[in-house]
Design a protein around this motif. Structure first.
Motif, PDB file in Angstrom:
ATOM      1  N   ASP A 121       0.837  -1.197   0.000  1.00 36.31           N
ATOM      2  CA  ASP A 121       0.000   0.000   0.000  1.00 36.31           C
ATOM      3  C   ASP A 121       0.872   1.248   0.000  1.00 36.31           C
ATOM      4  O   ASP A 121       0.553   2.249  -0.606  1.00 36.31           O
ATOM      5  CB  ASP A 121      -0.877   0.046   1.266  1.00 36.31           C
ATOM      6  N   TYR A 365      -5.916   0.586   9.966  1.00 35.78           N
ATOM      7  CA  TYR A 365      -4.787   0.467   9.041  1.00 35.78           C
ATOM      8  C   TYR A 365      -3.629   1.253   9.618  1.00 35.78           C
ATOM      9  O   TYR A 365      -3.722   2.463   9.756  1.00 35.78           O
ATOM     10  CB  TYR A 365      -5.141   1.023   7.666  1.00 35.78           C
ATOM     11  N   PRO A 391     -22.560   1.857   3.450  1.00 38.99           N
ATOM     12  CA  PRO A 391     -22.158   2.976   2.582  1.00 38.99           C
ATOM     13  C   PRO A 391     -20.677   2.908   2.220  1.00 38.99           C
ATOM     14  O   PRO A 391     -19.915   2.185   2.850  1.00 38.99           O
ATOM     15  CB  PRO A 391     -22.438   4.200   3.463  1.00 38.99           C
ATOM     16  N   GLY A 395     -16.157  -0.019   5.554  1.00 39.12           N
ATOM     17  CA  GLY A 395     -15.293  -1.098   6.019  1.00 39.12           C
ATOM     18  C   GLY A 395     -15.638  -2.484   5.491  1.00 39.12           C
ATOM     19  O   GLY A 395     -15.164  -3.480   6.017  1.00 39.12           O
ATOM     20  N   TYR A 407      -4.401  -8.507   6.266  1.00 39.73           N
ATOM     21  CA  TYR A 407      -3.982  -7.685   7.391  1.00 39.73           C
ATOM     22  C   TYR A 407      -4.356  -8.464   8.642  1.00 39.73           C
ATOM     23  O   TYR A 407      -5.262  -9.298   8.603  1.00 39.73           O
ATOM     24  CB  TYR A 407      -4.721  -6.338   7.400  1.00 39.73           C
ATOM     25  N   GLU A 438     -12.574  -6.136  -5.612  1.00 38.12           N
ATOM     26  CA  GLU A 438     -13.427  -5.110  -6.230  1.00 38.12           C
ATOM     27  C   GLU A 438     -12.732  -4.450  -7.427  1.00 38.12           C
ATOM     28  O   GLU A 438     -13.369  -4.093  -8.384  1.00 38.12           O
ATOM     29  CB  GLU A 438     -13.884  -4.065  -5.208  1.00 38.12           C
TER      30      GLU A 438
ATOM     31  N   SER B 492      -4.310   3.344  -2.666  1.00 37.34           N
ATOM     32  CA  SER B 492      -4.643   2.209  -1.789  1.00 37.34           C
ATOM     33  C   SER B 492      -5.114   2.660  -0.404  1.00 37.34           C
ATOM     34  O   SER B 492      -5.713   1.885   0.323  1.00 37.34           O
ATOM     35  CB  SER B 492      -3.434   1.286  -1.637  1.00 37.34           C
ATOM     36  N   ARG B 493      -4.881   3.903  -0.044  1.00 34.40           N
ATOM     37  CA  ARG B 493      -5.315   4.373   1.267  1.00 34.40           C
ATOM     38  C   ARG B 493      -6.839   4.545   1.330  1.00 34.40           C
ATOM     39  O   ARG B 493      -7.412   4.647   2.395  1.00 34.40           O
ATOM     40  CB  ARG B 493      -4.600   5.707   1.545  1.00 34.40           C
ATOM     41  N   LEU B 494      -7.481   4.590   0.168  1.00 31.38           N
ATOM     42  CA  LEU B 494      -8.920   4.868   0.126  1.00 31.38           C
ATOM     43  C   LEU B 494      -9.707   3.625  -0.260  1.00 31.38           C
ATOM     44  O   LEU B 494      -9.175   2.699  -0.858  1.00 31.38           O
ATOM     45  CB  LEU B 494      -9.200   5.981  -0.882  1.00 31.38           C
ATOM     46  N   SER B 495     -10.992   3.627   0.066  1.00 30.22           N
ATOM     47  CA  SER B 495     -11.840   2.523  -0.379  1.00 30.22           C
ATOM     48  C   SER B 495     -12.190   2.736  -1.851  1.00 30.22           C
ATOM     49  O   SER B 495     -12.010   3.829  -2.393  1.00 30.22           O
ATOM     50  CB  SER B 495     -13.110   2.451   0.460  1.00 30.22           C
ATOM     51  N   ALA B 496     -12.670   1.674  -2.487  1.00 34.17           N
ATOM     52  CA  ALA B 496     -12.939   1.746  -3.927  1.00 34.17           C
ATOM     53  C   ALA B 496     -13.896   2.892  -4.254  1.00 34.17           C
ATOM     54  O   ALA B 496     -13.696   3.643  -5.209  1.00 34.17           O
ATOM     55  CB  ALA B 496     -13.513   0.416  -4.402  1.00 34.17           C
ATOM     56  N   GLY B 497     -14.916   3.022  -3.436  1.00 33.91           N
ATOM     57  CA  GLY B 497     -15.894   4.078  -3.678  1.00 33.91           C
ATOM     58  C   GLY B 497     -15.278   5.460  -3.479  1.00 33.91           C
ATOM     59  O   GLY B 497     -15.523   6.388  -4.247  1.00 33.91           O
TER      60      GLY B 497
HETATM   61  N1  LIG Z   1      -4.976   0.388   2.913  1.00 35.22           N
HETATM   62  C1  LIG Z   1      -5.602   1.299   3.662  1.00 35.22           C
HETATM   63  N2  LIG Z   1      -4.904   2.086   4.496  1.00 35.22           N
HETATM   64  C2  LIG Z   1      -5.525   3.003   5.247  1.00 35.22           C
HETATM   65  N3  LIG Z   1      -6.838   3.206   5.252  1.00 35.22           N
HETATM   66  C3  LIG Z   1      -7.601   2.458   4.455  1.00 35.22           C
HETATM   67  C4  LIG Z   1      -7.014   1.469   3.615  1.00 35.22           C
HETATM   68  N4  LIG Z   1      -7.987   0.863   2.916  1.00 35.22           N
HETATM   69  C5  LIG Z   1      -9.138   1.457   3.302  1.00 35.22           C
HETATM   70  N5  LIG Z   1      -8.917   2.417   4.222  1.00 35.22           N
HETATM   71  C6  LIG Z   1      -9.940   3.239   4.882  1.00 35.22           C
HETATM   72  O1  LIG Z   1     -10.736   2.376   5.633  1.00 35.22           O
HETATM   73  C7  LIG Z   1     -12.105   2.683   5.472  1.00 35.22           C
HETATM   74  C8  LIG Z   1     -12.863   1.442   5.020  1.00 35.22           C
HETATM   75  O2  LIG Z   1     -12.439   1.085   3.717  1.00 35.22           O
HETATM   76  P1  LIG Z   1     -13.060  -0.141   2.945  1.00 35.22           P
HETATM   77  O3  LIG Z   1     -12.281  -0.312   1.709  1.00 35.22           O
HETATM   78  O4  LIG Z   1     -13.173  -1.303   3.833  1.00 35.22           O
HETATM   79  O5  LIG Z   1     -14.495   0.430   2.613  1.00 35.22           O
HETATM   80  P2  LIG Z   1     -15.665  -0.249   1.819  1.00 35.22           P
HETATM   81  O6  LIG Z   1     -16.771  -0.404   2.766  1.00 35.22           O
HETATM   82  O7  LIG Z   1     -15.208  -1.437   1.117  1.00 35.22           O
HETATM   83  O8  LIG Z   1     -16.024   0.900   0.811  1.00 35.22           O
HETATM   84  P3  LIG Z   1     -16.451   0.811  -0.722  1.00 35.22           P
HETATM   85  O9  LIG Z   1     -17.864   0.516  -0.784  1.00 35.22           O
HETATM   86  O10 LIG Z   1     -16.146   2.191  -1.209  1.00 35.22           O
HETATM   87  O11 LIG Z   1     -15.576  -0.203  -1.358  1.00 35.22           O
HETATM   88  C9  LIG Z   1     -12.195   3.819   4.482  1.00 35.22           C
HETATM   89  O12 LIG Z   1     -12.457   4.997   5.180  1.00 35.22           O
HETATM   90  C10 LIG Z   1     -10.835   3.911   3.875  1.00 35.22           C
HETATM   91  O13 LIG Z   1     -10.464   5.248   3.676  1.00 35.22           O
END
Ligand SMILES: Nc1ncnc2c1ncn2[C@@H]1O[C@H](COP(=O)(O)OP(=O)(O)OP(=O)(O)O)[C@@H](O)[C@H]1O
Ligand SMILES: Nc1ncnc2c1ncn2[C@@H]1O[C@H](COP(=O)(O)OP(=O)(O)OP(=O)(O)O)[C@@H](O)[C@H]1O
Ligand SMILES: [Mg+2]
Ligand SMILES: [Mg+2]
Lengths: 614, 603
Positions: A121, A365, A391, A395, A407, A438, B492-497
């Motif tokens: 990451d 994370y 939403p 997570g 993780y 995804e 990668s720090r963010l979720s897909a959405g």
């Molecule tokens: N690798 C990462 N490092 C740090 N933070 C992360 C990482 N991946 C996701 N996050 C944060 O953790 C939270 C949850 O992310 P996650 O990907 O599980 O969401 P999600 O429910 O799958 O969303 P989406 O529907 O957009 O895919 C988000 O706020 C995101 O910014």
């Protein structure tokens, strides 16, 4: 971020040296052999003038043809020895250094392949590519120097001895400066180290900009961001230039001294030696010989200078490589792994295996990061299908990542068939859990190889079956070479929906105990999705499945729905129940809007039909 | 096999097997042309080198003077004069050599810097078809490894050439003066040296080109192994990937070692030629001494001096090898620079008008193979919101890419206003028409940086305003580091959405006349999607928007729907019209809006 700041200079040099020593040690004997050839070469080269002198004195002057012929033969022999030893020295030195480079490259790749997601990451692909390429090459440059350097040091030492034996006073004069060289070299190396470390970092910067631009070229073009990327590259190239020039300035400050010191010795010989000769303390022949020997020092000393420069750079590079190799994987096999309860077949369906349990799981994370999951509980019975709904950013994907241990949880535990996932061998665990990510990633390989990724030896029928279940068979057969069609990088020669279906087929073929579909049909059209849903019901029958989805019809595949918000389970029930009782659920799925629309559009269609009919 | 042994794509395949002599000359001519801007500095460096070399060569002359005039005549003054003059020369040499190092470095490093910039600029002008067939790793290897391979030449080449060239010429002059006859005999060494050099050039050309390809393969394999590492680990296939990489890496090792084994034969052969020439001169000289054609002294001096002739030759042969290696790298780079962008500006291109209808007129297009779009015509009126829907693989994304001229149609035309896209300047085109591709991409950097990709000159306030109007400001500002949050590799720090939301903000900030959104909301939950779409519609009011979506709620909100199937437009009209028609859109909509429960009962 890797790089500056993390590698402190002192520790960096230490770890760099350790790495080079360790990588070289299997080939010690070849290095020694190479050095012997280097010494032979030096000896032969030095012997040639003496042989010539003998030929002249014994052959040509007395006009002795026999001696001339013999001398010529000896000279040819020396020439052959010189040629053979220089060739072998070169070959062996390069063979060892290239081998070490290739070993380290393979080691680096293997290590990185096993490093946890968190590492990837953070780390830029271009950065790693640069370490596996430019930095390893710098190490190679140093290693190849070793035999010739040993031979050169030998030359310097023997010349010094000969000079001392000939005339101590003059020798001391000629060599007086040599100890300063040592100090100078130490200074030079100290100054150069941070500069070349920065230089290697800047080179990695160039690689990162290029790699990212190529990987994201569709966005770069779509937004016309070429200029932006160009500015970044220009800045990166300018940074390389700056550091290179800083290194050149240091070289300019130091290297000329290496020529200066022996030539000052020569001046001393001409000047003071001349006085000595006139004073009768030295013969002219000795003076000339002294001169010749001191001349022999120039080239080896120059080589020493280049070596010092190269060493500083290689040590910096080695430190950068060591930094990666010393990064411990955060997710590792337990020391005494437990076996998963036997489930009969590989998927464990026969004995009803595949129970998944999250117990009060907390997760963030990176240390200090905000909690993504907090007190998360989930219980999925074997063979059951659960939908995770929530939403964006709540997570869901994070939950999916914790089961195969991409993780590790920060609190609570995750159980698969009653065993904490941290007690299982990673390979066993990951074979038991199949995932459709995804964001789809395909390899630039054939369609068949991509589907059979989990079992590279899978039979063609198995592959076709998986493709059929994923609704991919139809389009694959229309491809120019069917299942043997070569895909472009990342599978970008397919449409989004086509890629996603290959990823589903890949997970189906893995035949896991637990199947996780993370928004796996987001790019598939409703009709096709409908079709896939039918097939998926077959795949899911008796298999534990976790579905992350936003479409009501897909959610309906699950036995029950878990509504996730802010890292917690806020409600559990069937789709209908949640629609009825949870305002948050209706909001997330835009349920009101959907119904509203469906009604309105039906009404509108009716009106239209009426309108058209009248 | 992946990565290894397979052709690496078009640039590589297009290159003929080895560099022919003319080709090599062309490479050299081009390189000289590229060096032209630096010719002043090159001349300066060469002049400094001459001074430095002369200073070095002067040493023996002072020694001789000291012996002849000082020692022989017992003249202390002469010795002091010689010593002083020598000292001064040495100090001059010392000062000059510092300047040499700096000047040579400046020339070489600016050349490399400009080359990096130039190759990259060219890369960014190349169109997507290039990137479809070329691997990222190979492109990276051109920009890194191949350019690095020139380093040795630009750093050492000039020095080696000038110094050894001078030494060589000097040695020839001295030898000719000593004994023209023996000097001519020495020429016997020339034909073997020439022959060996030709052999080496022929063999090493191929070997060095091969090495460049293998490095490209290794880097491709590495790049893919890294981008796919999550999939590899998920399916526990590390071992297979590692052995695949190892074979690519070993192939690179073997190719590199092959170039060394050629050198290990070439350099010794040249060295041996030197010794052999000494033998020939000695034997011939010996015979000539008997016939009193030359004196013993001459032969002796001549042979000892021959070394001064062959040392520079040895050094020049190293340079020759460096040149061959660099030529292979340059050849690859020129191959890249010769790659013409298919999507290019026509001569006389003009800026697009600020607004107008977007017309796709009878377009047929295929990615090299069978056509993907057949005679497609779509008209998007200025300010209209059109949805493209249809089954997967129908050609929607392809159509989107043609609308923004990421590819050119094989037949037919795309027009904005009255201008066919190829007649427009690319800069104005990219400003007016923006496409958010299905394969979203975030760059390493902060959220702010990523949003600003849409308009790099935007101020912070504008960025925040764009996020606010999309209703996203709170979401991102509530992160611990707010908009300064590093999104890290590929976001990668963010979720897909969340990544899609950043891409949408990027598009909103770019604020083009025509925005093409290719499944830009597919990973969002419907609630967020609804809110963002509404905000986006508000923001883009008066702008032309083309949306591609499988969630037909999006289509329903559009002014008009175009249904694409198997590369053809099959239906077109408002949502209501198409529903009434009971055609493919209505069928699609039926499967979309099916109530759960009905879904499983249906078949
Ligand atoms: N690798 C990462 N490092 C740090 N933070 C992360 C990482 N991946 C996701 N996050 C944060 O953790 C939270 C949850 O992310 P996650 O990907 O599980 O969401 P999600 O429910 O799958 O969303 P989406 O529907 O957009 O895919 C988000 O706020 C995101 O910014
Ligand atoms: N770069 C490419 N090279 C070769 N063929 C391609 C390329 N991109 C797409 N195709 C092919 O062209 C056809 C149309 O693809 P396109 O991406 O336009 O479909 P789409 O309608 O966007 O589908 P989806 O809804 O799945 O995204 C597909 O059959 C696909 O395999
Ligand atoms: Mg997610
Ligand atoms: Mg598409």
């Amino acid at each position: 971020m890797l790089g500056r700041g993390y590698v402190t200079f002192r520790s960096a040099r230490g770890s760099g040296w350790r790495l080079m020593g360790e990588a070289l040690s299997p080939y010690r004997s070849v290095v020694i052999l190479g050095s012997l050839f280097a010494a032979t070469w030096t000896a032969a080269k030095v012997a040639v003038p003496s042989i010539v002198r003998v030929i002249i004195d014994r052959g040509i002057v007395p006009g002795d043809s026999g001696a001339l012929a013999l001398g010529a033969a000896v000279l040819i022999g020396a020439g052959v020895a010189q040629a053979v030893s220089t060739g072998l020295r070169r070959y062996l030195a390069f063979k060892v250094s290239l081998r070490v480079e290739a070993d380290l490259r393979a080691r680096l790749f293997a290590h990185v392949q096993r490093l946890h997601f968190g590492f990837h990451d953070r780390t830029q692909t271009g950065e790693l590519m640069s370490r596996a390429n430019t930095d390893l090459q710098q190490i190679q440059f140093f290693l190849v120097f070793i035999p010739i350097t040993l031979a050169n040091l030998l030359t310097v030492a023997s010349v010094a001895v000969v000079l001392l034996l000939t005339n101590v006073r003059l020798a001391l004069l000629a060599l007086a400066a040599l100890p300063f060289l040592n100090l100078g070299a130490a200074w030079f190396s100290r100054q150069l180290h941070p500069v070349v470390l920065a230089l290697q970092e800047r080179l990695a910067g160039v690689a990162s900009v290029v790699e990212e631009t190529v990987a994201g070229i569709r966005v770069v073009k779509g937004f016309g961001a070429e200029g932006l990327q160009q500015r970044q590259l220009d800045a990166a190239a300018e940074a390389v230039y700056r550091e290179s020039m800083a290194a050149a300035r240091l070289r300019a400050a130091f290297l000329p001294f290496l020529d200066l010191l022996p030539t000052l010795g020569l001046v001393a010989i001409v000047w003071l030696g001349g006085h000595e000769v006139l004073a009768g303390r030295l013969s002219v022949g000795e003076l000339v010989q002294f001169n010749a020997y001191v001349l022999m020092l120039i080239w080896p000393l120059r080589m020493v200078g280049m070596l010092v420069a190269q060493t500083a750079r290689s040590a910096a590079s080695a430190a950068r490589v060591a930094e990666i190799l010393e990064t411990e994987p955060a997710v590792t096999d337990p020391s005494d792994p437990l076996a998963l309860p036997d489930g009969g077949g590989p998927s464990g369906q026969e004995r009803g295996m595949g129970a998944v349990r999250f117990e009060a799981v907390a997760f963030s994370y990176g240390s200090g990061g905000a909690a993504v999951l907090d007190g998360f509980d989930l219980d999925v019975a074997p063979g059951e299908a659960v939908a995770l709904v929530g939403p964006t950013g709540c997570g869901k994907t994070t939950v999916a990542r914790l089961l195969p241990r991409f993780y590790d949880v920060t609190g609570g535990r995750v159980l698969l068939d009653g065993v904490d996932v941290r007690r299982l061998a990673l390979a066993d665990l990951r074979r038991a859990v199949g995932l459709v990510f995804e964001d789809t990633f395909l390899f630039s390989d054939t369609v068949a190889a991509n589907i059979a990724f989990a079992h590279p030896g899978a039979a063609r029928e198995t592959i076709q079956r998986a493709a059929e279940l994923a609704g991919a068979a139809e389009f694959i057969e229309e491809l120019p070479n069917g299942y043997d069609t070569q895909l472009g990088e990342r599978g970008f020669s397919l449409s989004g929906g086509q890629r996603q279906r290959l990823a589903i087929a890949r997970a189906i073929l893995a035949d896991p105990r637990v199947l996780i579909l993370d928004d796996a049909t987001s790019s598939v059209d409703p009709t096709k999705e409908h079709e896939i849903r039918g097939a998926l019901a077959e795949v899911m029958a008796g298999r534990t499945t976790i579905v992350i989805a936003h479409r009501p019809a897909t959610i309906a595949l699950a036995d029950h729905v878990v509504l996730l918000d802010h890292g917690r389970v806020v409600d559990v029930g069937t789709h209908a129940e949640l629609v009825a009782r949870s305002a948050r659920y209706r909001e997330v799925l835009a349920e009101a809007e959907r119904r509203d629309e469906a009604e309105r559009s039906l009404a509108a269609a009716d009106e239209d039909r009426v309108g058209a009919g009248s | 096999m992946r990565g290894v042994g397979r052709g690496t794509g078009q640039i590589v395949d297009a290159v003929e097997e080895a560099l022919s002599p003319e080709e090599a000359r062309r490479v050299i001519r081009r390189t000289f042309r590229m060096l032209r801007p630096y010719r002043g500095r090159v001349a300066l460096a060469a002049a400094l080198l001459v001074v430095q070399t002369v200073a070095v060569l002067a040493g023996p002359a002072f020694l001789r003077y000291g012996i002849d005039h000082g020692i022989a005549r017992r003249d202390l003054g002469a010795i002091d004069r010689a010593g002083l003059a020598f000292l001064i020369t040495v100090l001059v040499g010392f000062v000059v050599s510092r300047a040499v190092i700096r000047t040579v470095a400046r020339v070489g490093e600016s050349f490399l810097r400009d080359l990096r910039g130039r190759v990259f600029r060219h890369l960014t002008t190349l169109s997507l078809d290039f990137y479809d067939r070329e691997k990222a790793g190979v492109v990276v290897s051109r920009m890194t490894s191949d350019i690095d391979a020139l380093q040795e030449l630009v750093q050492q080449g000039l020095v080696l050439f000038v110094v050894n060239g001078l030494l060589f010429v000097g040695a020839v002059v001295v030898l000719m003066a000593m004994s023209p006859v023996l000097a001519l005999i020495t020429l016997a060494a020339v034909p073997p040296v020439v022959l060996v050099s030709r052999w080496f050039r022929r063999e090493s050309n191929q070997a060095y080109l091969d090495l460049r390809d293998r490095i490209g393969d290794t880097l491709s394999s590495l790049q893919e192994g890294l981008s796919g590492v999550r999939v590899v680990q998920a399916f526990a296939q590390e071992r297979g990937q590692i052995s695949r990489f190892r074979s690519a890496s070993d192939a690179q090792y073997a190719a590199h070692l092959h170039t060394i084994s050629l050198q290990a034969r070439f350099f010794p052969a040249i060295e041996f030629a030197g010794v052999a020439a000494s033998v020939v001169v000695l034997v011939a000289g010996g015979l000539m001494v008997r016939s009193d054609a030359v004196t013993v002294g001459t032969v002796a001096a001549f042979v000892l001096y021959l070394n001064n002739l062959f040392e520079p030759i040895n050094q020049l042969s190293q340079l020759f090898s460096t040149v061959q290696a660099a030529a292979a790298a340059l050849h690859k780079l020129y191959g890249l620079l010769d790659e013409r962008p298919v999507v290019a500006e026509r001569p006389g291109a003009y800026d697009l008008a600020p607004g107008g209808d977007l017309t796709v007129d009878g377009v047929t297009f295929g990615y090299g193979g069978a056509p993907v779009l057949h005679d497609v015509s779509v008209e998007v009126r200025s300010g209209e919101r059109v949805a493209l829907v249809g089954p997967t693989g129908a050609g929607k994304s392809t159509l989107a890419k043609l609308m923004a001229r990421l590819y050119d149609p094989d037949a037919g035309a795309v027009r904005f206003g009255t201008t066919a896209l190829p007649d427009a300047t690319l800069a104005s085109l990219r400003e007016r028409i923006v496409v958010v591709p299905q394969e979203g991409f975030l760059f390493n950097g902060t959220i702010r940086d990523n949003v600003a990709v849409g308009r790099p000159d935007a101020s912070d306030a504008e960025i925040v305003a764009a996020l606010e109007r999309l209703g996203l400001a709170d979401r991102f500002q509530s992160l611990p580091e707010g908009l300064e949050t590093e999104v890290r590799e590929r976001g990668s720090r963010l979720s897909a959405g969340e990544r899609q939301l950043v891409s949408l903000a990027r598009a909103a900030l770019a604020d083009p006349a025509v925005l093409v959104l290719d499944e830009a909301t597919s990973n969002l939950d419907p609630g967020t999607e609804l809110a963002v779409e509404a905000a986006m519609a508000e923001l883009m009011r008066g702008r032309t928007v083309v949306v591609i979506a499988h969630r037909l709620s999006t289509a329903r909100r559009a002014d008009r729907v175009v249904v694409v199937d198997e590369g053809r437009v099959v239906e077109e009209g408002t949502h209501a019209e198409l529903m009434a028609r009971q055609g493919s859109y209505a069928a699609l909509y039926a499967s979309w809006s099916q109530e759960p429960g009905a879904a499983t009962a249906d078949p």
